[in-house]
Enzyme design. Structure first.
Site, PDB file in Angstrom:
ATOM      1  N   HIS A   1       1.113  -1.219   0.639  1.00  0.00           N
ATOM      2  CA  HIS A   1      -0.068   0.032  -0.415  1.00  0.00           C
ATOM      3  C   HIS A   1       1.118   1.298  -0.253  1.00  0.00           C
ATOM      4  CE1 HIS A   1      -3.336   2.658   1.658  1.00  0.00           C
ATOM      5  NE2 HIS A   1      -4.224   1.790   0.778  1.00  0.00           N
TER       6      HIS A   1
ATOM      7  N   ASP B   1       3.192  -4.598   8.256  1.00  0.00           N
ATOM      8  CA  ASP B   1       1.344  -3.980   8.181  1.00  0.00           C
ATOM      9  C   ASP B   1       0.565  -5.276   8.081  1.00  0.00           C
ATOM     10  OD1 ASP B   1      -0.667  -2.680   7.237  1.00  0.00           O
ATOM     11  OD2 ASP B   1       0.168  -1.941   5.328  1.00  0.00           O
TER      12      ASP B   1
ATOM     13  N   GLN C   1      -5.033  -5.607   6.690  1.00  0.00           N
ATOM     14  CA  GLN C   1      -5.795  -6.158   6.003  1.00  0.00           C
ATOM     15  C   GLN C   1      -5.535  -7.990   6.465  1.00  0.00           C
ATOM     16  OE1 GLN C   1      -7.544  -5.779   3.878  1.00  0.00           O
ATOM     17  NE2 GLN C   1      -6.289  -3.624   3.776  1.00  0.00           N
TER      18      GLN C   1
ATOM     19  N   LYS D   1     -11.135  -1.040   9.945  1.00  0.00           N
ATOM     20  CA  LYS D   1     -11.194  -2.486   9.403  1.00  0.00           C
ATOM     21  C   LYS D   1     -11.542  -3.369   9.806  1.00  0.00           C
ATOM     22  CE  LYS D   1      -7.935  -0.755   5.628  1.00  0.00           C
ATOM     23  NZ  LYS D   1      -8.411  -0.624   5.308  1.00  0.00           N
TER      24      LYS D   1
ATOM     25  N   CYS E   1      -4.436   2.324  -3.543  1.00  0.00           N
ATOM     26  CA  CYS E   1      -3.502   2.843  -3.464  1.00  0.00           C
ATOM     27  C   CYS E   1      -2.054   2.161  -3.008  1.00  0.00           C
ATOM     28  CB  CYS E   1      -3.465   3.516  -1.795  1.00  0.00           C
ATOM     29  SG  CYS E   1      -5.266   4.347  -1.908  1.00  0.00           S
TER      30      CYS E   1
END
Lengths: 417, 152
Positions: A134, A211, A214, A237, A375
């Site tokens: 991202h 990261d 997700q 999220k 993104c």
């Protein structure tokens, strides 16, 4: 329609209808159609328990944290820290002080790029990211490298959207200061072998940031087992309010790092000549935090752990398999990202229509998908497409909704050919 | 089943399939590169302007984008060919305001002709920039914006 035999699926103990009843928005209509929400990779909806908890907190329990010497503030501080403990438990660290709250993953990565990067990265050093990050896990490192005269290196991906670990191994050397990769690609759904990535990074003497924006809503995470140095997440999220997220970091790293945002709450003592800083996590949480949102995050974590992260993963995997089979059967549709290990994201392009047109037309059927570069422009460039349409699924989605998605895509193709 | 959508009318679908003036003008007097960073639409508009008469003799575009952006570019080039620079700026203003919902060609005097097809886009705020990118790029070319234009 969904055939329970082909939807072999439901081995999990998850009651979708019962779960759906917890989400008020799922019973609303948009464009006269029931909402089919397939943009969970962008943001997720809120269950009643989160909405109610936030409302109750604001109505009856709200107060500033870490300051007031009155009951309301003391109680709010206690609830705030209880939420931090829930986050710590969720990510698998016994020490809640290893969790720092930020507005989300973007700010969490920027925090590390500043507080770790500005202190420890020097001219000539190298930082490694991957080709499927991202922008939030790309731009902060580009800026840092430019500022410091360091070099940004990129792990390539194969045509299925999987990181090529052999190439990663070749990129690592004694100049590698930091490796920053996602656990799950937001654009493709690839689940990266982060434990292996951490191990290889550490063997080269680098720190490793994962990261987790997700991954954290979809699977069991154990930062101690992964042995990563930082692990980021975004509350919105994970069925929590927007504006709250954060990251796990190893305590010895937190203690060595400089503050990112400065001001109130992050200090030990301030005189006009000199300021000393508070211990982590306070050192990295200047100003009044989003207190209500932190309380909402705690409620959201209770909600998803109540369903069970393994149940969630298993059910969403069945949705992914079912949706993938349906979409693969559509002529003129190509799925971008066919990794063996995938989270519940299907990114695709049509020969006939551009993703933005697809998005606008599917909306006519009440279907919310994302059309664009997500993104992740370097990912789009790698796969030679300007944009994709992305259906990202949650445990509140149903097989029948994917049937409607497939029918609507067929209608778009018909309209454009 | 099919979609009945005010935005995706047959003319727009046709211009998307067969865009007019979809080519480079080698001897262009003006050109500009336009991008929509939010969605990645990317195009270049070329003009061949007769400077003495102040007339657009030829106009074309190349690039990638959605159906709305491609059809808008195609219809724009077809509409502006032969128009004066002055007229073109007036039409740009009317078109730009129309897609933003600030100008209603059904109620106000206008020079938009068949470009009124794009009236429906005012109901889709997330798509207005798809329709206006070509127009901003065209004006950017006339204004010699060598650094290009962006919708953001």
């Amino acid at each position: 329609m969904a055939d329970p035999n082909t939807a072999l699926a439901d081995k999990s103990s998850l009651d979708v209808e019962k779960i759906r009843n917890e989400f008020p928005i799922l019973s609303k209509k948009f464009n006269g159609k029931p909402l089919i929400y397939l943009d969970n990779g962008a943001t997720t909806h809120k269950p009643k328990c989160v909405i109610d908890r936030v409302q109750k907190f604001d109505a009856e329990e709200y107060g500033t944290v870490r300051r007031g010497s009155y009951k309301l503030s003391e109680r709010a501080t206690q609830l705030y820290e209880e939420s931090r403990q829930k986050v710590a438990d969720f990510f698998g660290t016994p020490d809640r002080k290893e969790i720092v709250f930020t507005s989300g993953t973007t700010q969490a990565i920027n925090l590390v790029a500043y507080s770790y990067g500005r202190k420890f990265v020097k001219a000539g050093d190298e930082i490694i990211i991957s080709n499927i990050e991202h922008h939030a896990n790309t731009v902060p490192w580009q800026v840092l490298c430019e500022e410091k005269g360091a070099k940004l290196r990129v792990i390539p991906v194969n045509d299925d959207g999987e990181l090529v670990l052999e190439e990663y191994g070749k990129l690592l050397n004694d100049k590698t200061r930091l490796v920053a990769v996602n656990h799950v690609s937001n654009a493709l759904g690839t689940i990266n072998p982060v434990k292996e990535i951490v191990k290889m990074g550490h063997a080269a003497g680098a720190k490793v940031l994962i990261d987790g924006a997700q991954s954290s809503p979809h699977m069991q995470i154990d930062v101690k087992d992964l042995d990563c140095d930082f692990y980021t997440f975004s509350g919105h999220k994970m069925y929590a309010p927007s504006g709250i997220g954060g990251l796990y970091g190893k305590m010895e790293l937190w203690e060595s790092m400089i503050p990112y945002v400065t001001g109130g709450d992050m200090i030990l003592q301030v005189t006009l000549e000199k300021t000393t800083y508070a211990k982590p996590p306070a050192r990295f949480e200047a100003g009044t935090p989003p207190i209500t949102q932190v309380i909402g995050l705690g409620a959201a974590i209770d909600f998803i752990t109540g369903i069970g992260m393994d149940n969630i993963f298993e059910y969403e995997k069945s949705l992914l398999d079912y949706g993938t089979r349906l979409l693969q059967g559509i002529e003129g549709l190509k799925i971008i990202g066919n990794a063996k290990e995938k989270a519940s994201i299907i990114s695709f392009v049509l020969d006939a229509a551009h993703p933005h047109d697809v998005g606008t037309l599917l909306d006519q059927d009440g279907i919310a998908v994302r059309g664009g570069h997500h993104c992740a422009q370097p990912t789009m460039i790698r796969f030679g497409v300007p944009a994709t349409t992305r259906a990202s699924m949650s445990f509140y989605n149903k097989y029948e909704e994917l049937d409607v998605l497939a029918e609507s895509i067929q209608k778009v193709i018909k309209m454009f050919s | 089943m099919s979609y009945d959508n005010e935005l995706y009318q047959q003319v727009i679908l046709d211009h998307n399939r067969n865009p007019r003036n979809f080519r480079e003008i080698k001897s262009a007097t003006h050109s500009c590169h336009g991008v929509n960073p939010l969605c990645g639409d990317d195009m270049t508009v070329y003009l061949d302007v007769d400077s003495e008469k102040g007339v657009i003799q030829d106009i074309s575009f190349v690039g990638t984008g959605c159906a709305i952006s491609k059809a808008s570019s195609s219809l724009m080039t077809a509409f502006l060919k032969g128009k004066s620079l002055e007229e073109s700026r007036v039409i740009f203003n009317e078109f730009h305001k129309m897609v933003l919902g600030e100008f209603d060609p059904e109620k106000q005097e206008n020079h938009l002709g068949k470009l009124k097809l794009f009236l429906g886009i005012r109901e889709y705020p997330s798509r207005t920039k798809c329709a206006s990118l070509a127009w901003h790029t065209m004006i950017g070319a006339l204004d010699r914006k060598t650094e290009g234009v962006s919708t953001e």
